[in-house]
Design a protein around this motif. Structure first.
Motif, PDB file in Angstrom:
ATOM      1  N   UNK A  75       0.830  -1.212   0.000  1.00 33.02           N
ATOM      2  CA  UNK A  75       0.000   0.000   0.000  1.00 33.02           C
ATOM      3  C   UNK A  75       0.866   1.264   0.000  1.00 33.02           C
ATOM      4  N   UNK A  76       1.901   1.283   0.836  1.00 37.02           N
ATOM      5  CA  UNK A  76       2.747   2.481   0.918  1.00 37.02           C
ATOM      6  C   UNK A  76       3.543   2.654  -0.380  1.00 37.02           C
ATOM      7  N   UNK A  77       4.071   1.550  -0.932  1.00 41.42           N
ATOM      8  CA  UNK A  77       4.814   1.627  -2.193  1.00 41.42           C
ATOM      9  C   UNK A  77       3.906   2.120  -3.317  1.00 41.42           C
ATOM     10  N   UNK A  78       2.700   1.557  -3.378  1.00 41.75           N
ATOM     11  CA  UNK A  78       1.743   1.947  -4.418  1.00 41.75           C
ATOM     12  C   UNK A  78       1.353   3.412  -4.269  1.00 41.75           C
ATOM     13  N   UNK A  79       1.144   3.823  -3.029  1.00 39.85           N
ATOM     14  CA  UNK A  79       0.717   5.187  -2.763  1.00 39.85           C
ATOM     15  C   UNK A  79       1.817   6.196  -3.130  1.00 39.85           C
ATOM     16  N   UNK A  80       3.059   5.883  -2.760  1.00 42.86           N
ATOM     17  CA  UNK A  80       4.179   6.775  -3.097  1.00 42.86           C
ATOM     18  C   UNK A  80       4.337   6.874  -4.625  1.00 42.86           C
ATOM     19  N   UNK A  81       4.195   5.725  -5.308  1.00 48.36           N
ATOM     20  CA  UNK A  81       4.322   5.716  -6.772  1.00 48.36           C
ATOM     21  C   UNK A  81       3.207   6.560  -7.396  1.00 48.36           C
ATOM     22  N   UNK A  82       2.022   6.443  -6.799  1.00 47.68           N
ATOM     23  CA  UNK A  82       0.832   7.144  -7.295  1.00 47.68           C
ATOM     24  C   UNK A  82       0.977   8.659  -7.131  1.00 47.68           C
ATOM     25  N   UNK A  83       1.621   9.066  -6.037  1.00 49.36           N
ATOM     26  CA  UNK A  83       1.717  10.500  -5.727  1.00 49.36           C
ATOM     27  C   UNK A  83       3.032  11.114  -6.194  1.00 49.36           C
ATOM     28  N   UNK A  84       3.953  10.265  -6.659  1.00 48.34           N
ATOM     29  CA  UNK A  84       5.336  10.693  -6.918  1.00 48.34           C
ATOM     30  C   UNK A  84       5.428  11.982  -7.737  1.00 48.34           C
ATOM     31  N   UNK A  85       4.718  12.030  -8.863  1.00 45.72           N
ATOM     32  CA  UNK A  85       4.813  13.207  -9.744  1.00 45.72           C
ATOM     33  C   UNK A  85       4.398  14.482  -9.016  1.00 45.72           C
ATOM     34  N   UNK A  86       3.370  14.335  -8.193  1.00 46.15           N
ATOM     35  CA  UNK A  86       2.866  15.529  -7.505  1.00 46.15           C
ATOM     36  C   UNK A  86       3.733  15.919  -6.308  1.00 46.15           C
TER      37      UNK A  86
END
Lengths: 171, 148
Positions: A75-86
């Protein structure tokens, strides 16, 4: 303008975002999970504690702890990847955004764990790979190991429902 | 059966992580088990909503499946999870106790196949379901007796 920004500031923003995401999940602290971050790569670290033991006779980590560790790492890896650009653009800056206004975490749809060998009573590590992240659904694979990464003690595969990007400040 | 059930209750109490989660065995026998997990702040997965983390639900389901295997009439001396899949249907209502119910639907000489559901107080509406395979250990020196 991430390009002209001192790297130190970018790193601080990345760490602040990661810390804020973790802060929103009390269960992460209960289990004693930390994250090592190198750039965008995250490694979950499960600090050993007696309360994580399932079978006291072996002794071995509780299967539920192993599963939870892999799920949290996913969940944390997915979330960081999801938000990375922003995070990179500065649109998400956890220092200026109160934690309750951070984007929602992905929700687990299903999670399947293979227990390859028993978890020993010592620290464990995990990494997750986002196999696919669509607008609504994501598929994530993860592996956990202890002394030797080539000898994983559990692996998992899960599907997640992504929070809408527009929901960032909806709480 | 009373001895078996007492043994199983002690078995649960002997698991440090089951104690940490406050798990209680409320029913066991014939390859079926029911275990409850009280709501607690430290197992919350999302501070904004107070909903408990899926990982905690998975821990109670795993324990419950293992207890169901141990209670099977074939009297295994130990069991370990081979694999477990959890489907999360909905968020558990904050503040409510989770009850997991597990049933062995096939137990062979080496492997037990188990299904489980987890509910909160709205018992007709599962929070999650699980399906897994577990080892069946019958010889001395197996899972629960390997102490050295």
């Amino acid at each position: 303008m991430a390009n002209s920004e001192p790297m130190q500031l970018v790193e601080q923003r990345r760490d602040a975002a990661l810390a804020a995401l973790m802060q929103g999940v009390p269960y992460i602290r209960f289990l004693g999970i930390e994250f090592d971050r190198h750039g965008a790569e995250l490694t979950g670290v499960l600090r050993f504690d007696d309360k994580l033991i399932g079978n006291p006779f072996l002794p071995a980590l509780h299967g539920g702890v192993t599963s939870a560790f892999l799920e949290v790492t996913s969940i944390i890896t997915l979330s960081m990847a999801h938000l990375w650009e922003r995070i990179e653009s500065g649109e998400i800056d956890a220092k200026s955004v109160p934690p309750e206004n951070l984007p929602n975490l992905p929700k687990t749809i299903d999670f399947t764990v293979d227990y390859l060998r028993s978890g020993r009573p010592r620290d464990a590590y995990a990494r997750a790979t986002v196999a696919r992240a669509g607008r609504r659904y994501a598929s994530v694979q993860s592996t956990a190991w202890q002394d030797n990464q080539d000898k994983p003690f559990a692996q998992a595969s899960g599907h997640f429902l992504m929070p809408a990007l527009g929901d960032a400040h909806d709480g | 059966m009373a001895d078996k059930s007492k043994m199983a209750q002690q078995f649960i109490q002997a698991l440090p992580h089951a104690r940490a989660l406050g798990l209680k065995l409320i029913e066991i026998g014939n390859g079926q088990a029911a275990i409850t997990m009280p709501y607690a702040k430290h197992i919350v997965g999302d501070l904004k909503t107070g909903v408990i983390h899926g990982g905690a639900v998975s821990a109670v389901m795993d324990t419950c499946c293992g207890a169901a295997v141990m209670s099977h009439p074939s009297t295994p001396t130990g069991t370990a999870t081979i694999d477990l899949r959890i489907d999360y249907m909905r968020a558990a209502t904050p503040g409510q106790t989770i009850t997991a119910l597990a049933t062995c639907y096939h137990v062979g000489r080496s492997v037990a196949f188990v299904r489980a559901t987890a509910t909160d107080e709205d018992t007709g509406n599962p929070v999650a379901t699980a399906s897994g395979s577990f080892t069946v250990e019958t010889s001395p020196g197996s899972f629960t007796e390997r102490r050295n």
